[in-house]
Motif scaffolding. Structure first.
Motif, short mmCIF file in Angstrom:
data_model
loop_
_atom_site.label_atom_id
_atom_site.label_comp_id
_atom_site.label_asym_id
_atom_site.label_seq_id
_atom_site.Cartn_x
_atom_site.Cartn_y
_atom_site.Cartn_z
N ARG A 1 0.84 -1.63 -0.26
CA ARG A 1 0.38 0.07 0.27
C ARG A 1 0.35 1.29 -0.07
NH1 ARG A 1 -4.40 0.35 -2.25
NH2 ARG A 1 -5.66 -0.94 -0.80
N THR A 2 2.30 1.11 0.98
CA THR A 2 2.89 2.84 0.80
C THR A 2 3.88 3.02 -0.97
OG1 THR A 2 3.64 1.83 3.16
CG2 THR A 2 5.40 3.33 1.20
N ARG A 3 3.24 1.20 -1.29
CA ARG A 3 4.20 1.94 -2.64
C ARG A 3 2.94 2.27 -3.97
NH1 ARG A 3 5.69 -3.20 -3.59
NH2 ARG A 3 3.74 -4.31 -4.38
N GLN A 4 1.80 2.03 -3.58
CA GLN A 4 0.65 2.53 -4.21
C GLN A 4 0.62 4.09 -3.75
OE1 GLN A 4 -2.28 -0.27 -3.52
NE2 GLN A 4 -2.20 -0.69 -5.45
N LEU A 5 0.57 4.63 -2.77
CA LEU A 5 -0.10 5.54 -1.46
C LEU A 5 1.09 6.99 -2.48
CD1 LEU A 5 -1.57 4.97 1.64
CD2 LEU A 5 -2.83 6.26 -0.66
N GLN A 6 2.46 6.35 -1.81
CA GLN A 6 3.67 6.83 -2.11
C GLN A 6 4.36 6.89 -3.59
OE1 GLN A 6 2.72 8.56 1.60
NE2 GLN A 6 3.76 9.00 -0.02
N ARG A 7 5.14 5.22 -3.32
CA ARG A 7 6.11 5.24 -4.97
C ARG A 7 6.74 4.13 -4.88
NH1 ARG A 7 7.97 10.50 -6.25
NH2 ARG A 7 6.89 11.48 -4.12
N ALA A 8 7.28 4.07 -5.52
CA ALA A 8 7.90 2.39 -5.68
C ALA A 8 9.09 2.46 -4.84
CB ALA A 8 8.05 1.51 -6.97
N HIS A 9 9.63 3.73 -4.84
CA HIS A 9 11.26 3.21 -4.15
C HIS A 9 11.00 5.43 -3.34
CE1 HIS A 9 11.84 1.26 -7.49
NE2 HIS A 9 12.61 0.79 -7.02
N VAL A 10 11.15 4.74 -1.96
CA VAL A 10 11.09 6.04 -1.11
C VAL A 10 11.91 6.92 -0.84
CG1 VAL A 10 8.42 4.64 -0.12
CG2 VAL A 10 11.05 4.63 0.49
N SER A 11 11.17 8.23 -0.20
CA SER A 11 12.56 8.96 -0.44
C SER A 11 11.80 10.22 0.76
CB SER A 11 13.33 10.03 -1.31
OG SER A 11 14.48 10.93 -1.12
N THR A 12 12.80 11.79 0.79
CA THR A 12 12.03 12.28 1.77
C THR A 12 10.69 12.95 1.72
OG1 THR A 12 13.96 12.97 1.66
CG2 THR A 12 12.74 14.78 2.53
N PHE A 13 9.19 12.79 2.71
CA PHE A 13 9.07 13.66 2.51
C PHE A 13 7.52 12.67 2.34
CE2 PHE A 13 10.88 17.61 1.26
CZ PHE A 13 10.19 18.19 2.92
N ASP A 14 8.28 11.08 1.84
CA ASP A 14 7.11 10.44 1.55
C ASP A 14 6.84 8.79 2.67
OD1 ASP A 14 6.87 9.78 -0.65
OD2 ASP A 14 8.67 8.94 -1.72
N ARG A 15 5.56 8.20 2.97
CA ARG A 15 5.33 8.08 4.27
C ARG A 15 5.09 6.64 4.83
NH1 ARG A 15 1.12 12.29 6.31
NH2 ARG A 15 2.15 13.04 7.72
N LEU A 16 5.24 6.04 5.51
CA LEU A 16 5.78 4.60 5.59
C LEU A 16 4.10 4.01 6.30
CD1 LEU A 16 8.93 3.90 6.19
CD2 LEU A 16 8.01 4.23 4.28
N TRP A 17 2.80 3.34 5.23
CA TRP A 17 1.64 3.03 5.39
C TRP A 17 1.25 1.59 6.19
CZ3 TRP A 17 -2.16 7.23 5.24
CH2 TRP A 17 -1.71 8.15 4.76
#
Length: 296
Positions: free
Chosen positions: A85-101
């Motif tokens: 779900r984090t991959r869908q809500l944020q992106r497949a590779h996360v960085s600054t200002f992305d959140r872990l759900w």
């Protein structure tokens, strides 16, 4: 590269609309105090607590190294990090200002990334990006299938050992955030891993939105510059380095107005109605009338 818009997009004021000014203020060195410092040894795992409102930093102490990261709510491990779900809500590779759900039925940010020295890496010539949510942890079951050999220090096993002192088991270990790991999809839509671009001293920082239990495995694949499976596979021990963990308490004034996020507000019951129970009749059925029989 396709310019089709993302399926999940923030609207102004939604929980996806991150207050960047707030999180940027949290990275100031003078606004924090170090309260815990740990080292995850090579090919091992470690678990630790991070109270809500604190910051945790993961760093490559001596050189490039990838790590497999798990998160649980400290007081309710059924609420845990939801990688897909984090991959869908944020992106497949996360960085600054992305959140872990977190998982259903909770679905709220467990942590927010506030700093990342690899944020500028972007996408390389092979389509690789860092801090991967595409793949998951290496494990001894897949390794046995591919090589016929047993090995007890894959990331899955490292995480199992790390969380055992906290009362968790193998069934609690879940899909991971692969920190510092560079991955992508090749032209055949197959997952690839390539050498970690991190250098000594690189780090990623996360702000704990809720009380967390964190666990990290220092991957036995090291920096992934050596093939782990296939005809060219060999032991990558020489490419392994430890990962540092630091936990910081923030100046209280910085957190004025901040509160841990609430659970997702859905309370619809999934279209089911609760059954009506006649509890008086049910008690009679289960336990009888409760009256003593007449003596003869």
């Amino acid at each position: 590269m396709s310019r089709v818009p993302a399926a999940y997009r923030a609207t102004q004021g939604s929980i996806l609309d991150v207050d960047r000014d707030f999180y940027t203020r949290l990275i100031a060195p003078e606004a924090r105090t170090l309260v815990n410092q740990l080292t995850v040894p090579i090919r091992e795992g470690l678990a630790w607590e991070v109270p809500a409102g604190h910051v945790v930093r993961l760093s490559t102490l001596d050189g490039p190294q990838v790590g497999d990261f798990n998160l649980w709510h400290r007081h309710n491990p059924r609420e845990r990090f939801w990688a897909s779900r984090t991959r869908q809500l944020q992106r497949a590779h996360v960085s600054t200002f992305d959140r872990l759900w977190s998982t259903l039925p909770y679905l709220r940010p467990m942590a927010t990334i506030i700093d990342d020295t690899l944020a500028g890496y972007g996408q390389d010539e092979d389509g690789g990006r860092v801090h991967d949510l595409l793949g998951t942890r290496c494990d001894p079951y897949v390794n046995k299938l591919l090589t016929g050999e047993d090995f007890d220090h894959h990331c899955h096993s490292n995480l199992v050992r790390a969380v055992a002192p906290f009362g968790l088991t193998e069934f609690d270990v879940h899909d991971v955030l692969n920190v510092f790991q560079c991955t992508g999809l090749n032209e055949d839509d197959q997952y690839f891993m390539k050498a970690c671009p991190a250098r000594k001293g690189d780090y990623i920082e996360l702000f704990a939105e809720v009380d967390l239990l964190c666990a990290l495995s220092c991957c036995p694949g090291g920096d992934l510059s050596v093939d782990l499976w296939g005809p060219d596979a060999r032991d990558p021990l020489e490419t392994c380095h430890p990962i540092g963990v630091e936990v910081f308490r923030l100046t209280p004034e910085l957190l004025d107005g901040w509160e841990p996020p609430t659970y997702a507000p859905y309370r619809g019951g999934h279209g089911m109605s609760a059954p009506t129970v006649d509890w008086t009749a049910e008690k009679h059925r289960r336990f009888g009338s409760g009256k003593q029989g007449k003596e003869t």
